[in-house]
Motif scaffolding. Sequence first.
Motif, PDB file in Angstrom:
ATOM      1  N   LYS A 243     -16.232   6.640  -9.789  1.00 29.29           N
ATOM      2  CA  LYS A 243     -16.836   7.694 -10.607  1.00 29.29           C
ATOM      3  C   LYS A 243     -17.529   8.733  -9.725  1.00 29.29           C
ATOM      4  O   LYS A 243     -17.849   8.471  -8.576  1.00 29.29           O
ATOM      5  CB  LYS A 243     -17.844   7.069 -11.569  1.00 29.29           C
ATOM      6  N   TRP A 244     -17.755   9.917 -10.307  1.00 31.80           N
ATOM      7  CA  TRP A 244     -18.430  11.013  -9.586  1.00 31.80           C
ATOM      8  C   TRP A 244     -17.721  11.259  -8.252  1.00 31.80           C
ATOM      9  O   TRP A 244     -18.348  11.525  -7.222  1.00 31.80           O
ATOM     10  CB  TRP A 244     -19.917  10.678  -9.387  1.00 31.80           C
ATOM     11  N   LEU A 245     -16.400  11.203  -8.307  1.00 32.68           N
ATOM     12  CA  LEU A 245     -15.562  11.214  -7.097  1.00 32.68           C
ATOM     13  C   LEU A 245     -15.828  12.450  -6.242  1.00 32.68           C
ATOM     14  O   LEU A 245     -15.753  13.574  -6.716  1.00 32.68           O
ATOM     15  CB  LEU A 245     -14.085  11.188  -7.511  1.00 32.68           C
ATOM     16  N   ARG A 246     -16.134  12.241  -4.970  1.00 29.61           N
ATOM     17  CA  ARG A 246     -16.427  13.362  -4.070  1.00 29.61           C
ATOM     18  C   ARG A 246     -15.570  13.356  -2.810  1.00 29.61           C
ATOM     19  O   ARG A 246     -15.520  14.354  -2.093  1.00 29.61           O
ATOM     20  CB  ARG A 246     -17.898  13.360  -3.675  1.00 29.61           C
ATOM     21  N   ARG A 247     -14.927  12.231  -2.506  1.00 26.87           N
ATOM     22  CA  ARG A 247     -14.242  12.165  -1.228  1.00 26.87           C
ATOM     23  C   ARG A 247     -13.090  11.165  -1.272  1.00 26.87           C
ATOM     24  O   ARG A 247     -13.235  10.062  -1.809  1.00 26.87           O
ATOM     25  CB  ARG A 247     -15.231  11.742  -0.129  1.00 26.87           C
ATOM     26  N   ILE A 248     -11.954  11.592  -0.711  1.00 28.19           N
ATOM     27  CA  ILE A 248     -10.792  10.718  -0.489  1.00 28.19           C
ATOM     28  C   ILE A 248     -10.468  10.829   0.994  1.00 28.19           C
ATOM     29  O   ILE A 248     -10.169  11.912   1.494  1.00 28.19           O
ATOM     30  CB  ILE A 248      -9.569  11.203  -1.301  1.00 28.19           C
ATOM     31  N   LYS A 249     -10.557   9.721   1.699  1.00 24.03           N
ATOM     32  CA  LYS A 249     -10.242   9.750   3.127  1.00 24.03           C
ATOM     33  C   LYS A 249      -9.031   8.857   3.385  1.00 24.03           C
ATOM     34  O   LYS A 249      -9.039   7.676   3.038  1.00 24.03           O
ATOM     35  CB  LYS A 249     -11.435   9.253   3.942  1.00 24.03           C
ATOM     36  N   LEU A 250      -8.002   9.428   4.004  1.00 26.67           N
ATOM     37  CA  LEU A 250      -6.809   8.653   4.336  1.00 26.67           C
ATOM     38  C   LEU A 250      -7.081   7.869   5.611  1.00 26.67           C
ATOM     39  O   LEU A 250      -7.528   8.434   6.628  1.00 26.67           O
ATOM     40  CB  LEU A 250      -5.602   9.569   4.512  1.00 26.67           C
ATOM     41  N   VAL A 251      -6.810   6.564   5.557  1.00 29.63           N
ATOM     42  CA  VAL A 251      -7.134   5.662   6.663  1.00 29.63           C
ATOM     43  C   VAL A 251      -5.956   4.714   6.919  1.00 29.63           C
ATOM     44  O   VAL A 251      -5.018   4.641   6.121  1.00 29.63           O
ATOM     45  CB  VAL A 251      -8.417   4.849   6.348  1.00 29.63           C
ATOM     46  N   ASP A 252      -6.024   3.982   8.023  1.00 27.55           N
ATOM     47  CA  ASP A 252      -4.883   3.139   8.379  1.00 27.55           C
ATOM     48  C   ASP A 252      -5.025   1.701   7.886  1.00 27.55           C
ATOM     49  O   ASP A 252      -4.126   0.874   8.090  1.00 27.55           O
ATOM     50  CB  ASP A 252      -4.624   3.175   9.889  1.00 27.55           C
ATOM     51  N   GLY A 253      -6.147   1.392   7.265  1.00 25.01           N
ATOM     52  CA  GLY A 253      -6.338   0.040   6.742  1.00 25.01           C
ATOM     53  C   GLY A 253      -7.585   0.012   5.873  1.00 25.01           C
ATOM     54  O   GLY A 253      -8.312   1.008   5.792  1.00 25.01           O
ATOM     55  N   PRO A 254      -7.840  -1.102   5.215  1.00 23.64           N
ATOM     56  CA  PRO A 254      -9.018  -1.174   4.349  1.00 23.64           C
ATOM     57  C   PRO A 254     -10.298  -0.986   5.160  1.00 23.64           C
ATOM     58  O   PRO A 254     -10.419  -1.473   6.280  1.00 23.64           O
ATOM     59  CB  PRO A 254      -8.929  -2.571   3.739  1.00 23.64           C
ATOM     60  N   VAL A 255     -11.257  -0.284   4.568  1.00 20.63           N
ATOM     61  CA  VAL A 255     -12.480   0.072   5.284  1.00 20.63           C
ATOM     62  C   VAL A 255     -13.502  -1.068   5.252  1.00 20.63           C
ATOM     63  O   VAL A 255     -14.399  -1.123   6.082  1.00 20.63           O
ATOM     64  CB  VAL A 255     -13.058   1.369   4.669  1.00 20.63           C
ATOM     65  N   MET A 256     -13.343  -2.002   4.345  1.00 24.93           N
ATOM     66  CA  MET A 256     -14.308  -3.101   4.160  1.00 24.93           C
ATOM     67  C   MET A 256     -15.701  -2.534   3.886  1.00 24.93           C
ATOM     68  O   MET A 256     -16.673  -2.823   4.580  1.00 24.93           O
ATOM     69  CB  MET A 256     -14.306  -4.030   5.376  1.00 24.93           C
ATOM     70  N   THR A 257     -15.800  -1.725   2.861  1.00 25.64           N
ATOM     71  CA  THR A 257     -17.090  -1.140   2.485  1.00 25.64           C
ATOM     72  C   THR A 257     -18.021  -2.215   1.942  1.00 25.64           C
ATOM     73  O   THR A 257     -17.575  -3.308   1.561  1.00 25.64           O
ATOM     74  CB  THR A 257     -16.905  -0.065   1.398  1.00 25.64           C
ATOM     75  N   LYS A 258     -19.293  -1.891   1.880  1.00 25.33           N
ATOM     76  CA  LYS A 258     -20.280  -2.828   1.336  1.00 25.33           C
ATOM     77  C   LYS A 258     -19.891  -3.279  -0.064  1.00 25.33           C
ATOM     78  O   LYS A 258     -20.097  -4.433  -0.457  1.00 25.33           O
ATOM     79  CB  LYS A 258     -21.669  -2.180   1.306  1.00 25.33           C
ATOM     80  N   ASP A 259     -19.313  -2.366  -0.842  1.00 24.50           N
ATOM     81  CA  ASP A 259     -19.016  -2.676  -2.242  1.00 24.50           C
ATOM     82  C   ASP A 259     -17.868  -3.663  -2.374  1.00 24.50           C
ATOM     83  O   ASP A 259     -17.848  -4.474  -3.291  1.00 24.50           O
ATOM     84  CB  ASP A 259     -18.699  -1.387  -3.000  1.00 24.50           C
ATOM     85  N   GLU A 260     -16.905  -3.607  -1.473  1.00 22.10           N
ATOM     86  CA  GLU A 260     -15.749  -4.491  -1.625  1.00 22.10           C
ATOM     87  C   GLU A 260     -15.884  -5.800  -0.851  1.00 22.10           C
ATOM     88  O   GLU A 260     -15.111  -6.720  -1.066  1.00 22.10           O
ATOM     89  CB  GLU A 260     -14.443  -3.784  -1.247  1.00 22.10           C
TER      90      GLU A 260
END
Lengths: 404, 404
Positions: A243-260
């Motif tokens: 939600k409140w989408l502000r950014r899409i960054k193309l990457v080479d693999g999963p970022v392993m964010t705090k949320d996931e």
Amino acid sequence: MKKGSNRRGFLVSAGLSAAITGCKQGGKPATTAEDEGPNRLGKPVSEYGQRSQFEKSKRHLPDTKTPEAASTRTPLQDSYGILTPAALHFERHHSGVPALDPAQHQLLVHGLVDRPLIFRLEDLKRLPSVSRVHFVECSGNGRSEWSPKGAPDAQRSHGLASCSEWTGVPLSLLLAEAGVQAAAKWLLAEGGDACKMSRSIPLQKANDDILVAYGQNGEAIRPEQGYPLRLVVPGWEGNINVKWLRRIKLVDGPVMTKDETSKYTDLMPDGKARIFTFIVDAKSVITYPSGGQKLTAKGFHEISGLAWSGRGKIERVEISTDGGKTWVNAKLEEPRHRMAFTRFRLPWTWDGSETILVSRCTDESGYVQPDRDQLIAARGKNSDYHNNATKPWLVKADGSVTNA
Amino acid sequence: MKKGSNRRGFLVSAGLSAAITGCKQGGKPATTAEDEGPNRLGKPVSEYGQRSQFEKSKRHLPDTKTPEAASTRTPLQDSYGILTPAALHFERHHSGVPALDPAQHQLLVHGLVDRPLIFRLEDLKRLPSVSRVHFVECSGNGRSEWSPKGAPDAQRSHGLASCSEWTGVPLSLLLAEAGVQAAAKWLLAEGGDACKMSRSIPLQKANDDILVAYGQNGEAIRPEQGYPLRLVVPGWEGNINVKWLRRIKLVDGPVMTKDETSKYTDLMPDGKARIFTFIVDAKSVITYPSGGQKLTAKGFHEISGLAWSGRGKIERVEISTDGGKTWVNAKLEEPRHRMAFTRFRLPWTWDGSETILVSRCTDESGYVQPDRDQLIAARGKNSDYHNNATKPWLVKADGSVTNA
């Protein structure tokens, strides 16, 4: 005509002879009703309508000291059809609902792209758009059902799911415009809330069907649903629909964010964790009669409920009115949308005895909704998320309905 | 990347090379946006949501001294998809909006029936139900378009039409239960407003597809739309969809009520009046770009609009971007529902010169929406209701859009 006297209409001929026992003729001859009714002017026209003062259905608020990092639940037991009114769409926020100015809001597409781009909302609205009906379901929906006790009503057991008509631009179009580089395999989607809620998503899904959505049920997306811009990731767990989408960054693999990494994983019996399961497994729940409701009389009642799957269309919903001993197919409302609520209905004549009602759905991939025992056999007892077990309701002899 | 530099993405390959000229890269390197964004907690969860403070779209109020006998218009120019938010559904009341208590409200079915019946709302909700998406359109919609001047925006020209998912009981089921006598050919439907708005309806339509509806877009019908009960008569002129429904009387012919004789007739050139035309003829309107809006830049713009017909599905929408000289087919959003709004879309690259946009629809019966001249040739100039002519919009060189 007295109650219970002979009837030869459709309901009788259809074998529903105990139907509409609640129907009655008034004490006075019916035709005098021609002269009854209100005789005062009602309210004038208005610029923006409100629901009736008699309607009290609300989202279920949690008992929490952090209402900015909390969820509310849709009153599915009061729902009609397949749409959720925007005002009653479930919520799950991690740092509250930001008040974003649509004239200022921008979406950045960057990372492994040839041409990083920033889109203003007015840019996006000029682009090719689509409208589709999709559910969104929080991966924590059904958490209560891991316990044998279970939640007492459909709102608390299944209310972290809602369904809307979403309108927006295919994400694939924005990515093509930015020029995705060969090394890019995933993307990071980041929200504009204070915690910058973010998830990693395989690129293939973006090219399949993800929407960058600005419309919900005919109007702008509501603030709690990501105003002015959110991802709609059809059939995938709710928090990925950033939600409140502000950014899409193309990457080479999963970022392993705090949320996931801190959430949305399932601890399996062997000690390993399932992560990035993404797809919502097929699920259904009877909304009438359901926990907290009361059958006012014996006789005909239409059983009704909702089914959905992250794998496409719902193909079948079976209902048992005897606690799982026998099953019959419910009627599915058409058209059935992919990754959307499907309303199911079954005529039922209640004889006044205690019984258990339960629904079980099958989606177009052939996946069959498990019962609680089957789910635990597959996943163990350490799971907290992703509970899609069937939900039995106990109808007592006095007509009251509770968790079975 | 500078604006206008080489792009090799999807939009280019699709021949839309002037697309998203409004897209831009920020003044700072895009990647610094990773560190921007709000950093304060947003609003907490809530029991019942509201739209964003930035959203100002409203129903258009008439300048009237009798706001209880008036109409308001849906802001179609701001719409997304095919649904109308309930708060913005058009209104047409004849004596205001009554405040009906659903616990007290009853529906009488009587007249030429074997068993007169009274249904309470709770009785109706136990019966077999269906949900369907249908438009409702006031027969006065488009009245402004009889004049060559025409209304200046889509709200004032076409805003007496809205579309919802309706849920209720087939009227045929209630009639079968009451036992319709052979002599019955029509029915009278009467509202619970002070004026008892009432219309005569051929029995055949009731047996086809009329709903006695209590649900709208997933919740109870809104007060302005007939709470707690209304008729939904798919594809037939709005006032027949009787609101605050309290009585259905089976009769042997049309009753010629005040509402159907004083209004909704068309005076033809030969001095005779068309009455009981019922079916809404196919109609369409471009909602973007439409009157009152302004194109902010040359280049790509998706043309979008709504089409509907009382005869079933919309089969085709053609769009002309050169004032009617040439036409191309628009894309129709699926699934298309019968007697419902259908969203159409067409990619368009505006070269910055003045031009006229217009849409023309064809329904599944083969009926083609007429232009104004064709409509006047068929109906003369004395008509006031039932204007379904095509609506041209003039795009000026400065990007502003007005009635053509």
